[in-house]
Write a protein that holds these residues in place. Structure first.
Motif, mmCIF file in Angstrom:
data_model
loop_
_atom_site.group_PDB
_atom_site.id
_atom_site.type_symbol
_atom_site.label_atom_id
_atom_site.label_comp_id
_atom_site.label_asym_id
_atom_site.label_seq_id
_atom_site.Cartn_x
_atom_site.Cartn_y
_atom_site.Cartn_z
ATOM 1 N N PRO A 4 37.332 -8.806 -10.939
ATOM 2 C CA PRO A 4 36.871 -7.433 -11.146
ATOM 3 C C PRO A 4 37.985 -6.404 -11.024
ATOM 4 O O PRO A 4 37.983 -5.393 -11.717
ATOM 5 N N PHE A 5 38.962 -6.664 -10.156
ATOM 6 C CA PHE A 5 40.080 -5.722 -10.025
ATOM 7 C C PHE A 5 40.903 -5.706 -11.306
ATOM 8 O O PHE A 5 41.238 -4.654 -11.840
ATOM 9 N N ALA A 8 39.045 -3.897 -13.971
ATOM 10 C CA ALA A 8 39.078 -2.447 -13.748
ATOM 11 C C ALA A 8 40.410 -1.846 -14.171
ATOM 12 O O ALA A 8 40.492 -0.693 -14.574
ATOM 13 N N HIS A 29 37.395 2.322 -9.630
ATOM 14 C CA HIS A 29 36.918 1.032 -9.124
ATOM 15 C C HIS A 29 36.451 1.161 -7.670
ATOM 16 O O HIS A 29 35.389 0.649 -7.305
ATOM 17 N N PHE A 33 32.535 0.666 -6.026
ATOM 18 C CA PHE A 33 32.386 -0.545 -5.220
ATOM 19 C C PHE A 33 31.184 -0.424 -4.298
ATOM 20 O O PHE A 33 30.983 0.591 -3.653
#
Length: 76
Positions: A4-5, A8, A29, A33
């Motif tokens: 996911p990082f 993003a 991001h 979260f």
């Protein structure tokens, strides 16, 4: 497993060379979260979704980022 990082930050389409200002994407991001990041990491470790080596690598990168930020941010 998708990262996911990385997604993003632009995923596979992110530029590989040169400098980029990642701050806006990182802030977006962080703001989106949900939950407690430490609990989520522990859950990934417990389930086998993340290995201890992956966790150690992630922690090292996070510590490096913090050190760099501390060198840039003004002291109070």
């Amino acid at each position: 497993m998708a990262n996911p990082f990385r997604e993003a930050m632009g995923g596979a389409n992110a530029r590989q060379a040169g400098q980029r200002n990642l701050a806006p994407a990182l802030l977006q991001h962080i703001q989106g979260f949900q939950g407690n990041p430490m609990e989520q990491l522990q859950s990934k470790l417990n389930s086998g979704e993340m290995t201890q080596d992956q966790y150690n690598q992630l922690r090292g990168m996070a510590e490096n980022i913090v050190q760099r930020m501390m060198g840039v941010l003004p002291r109070r």
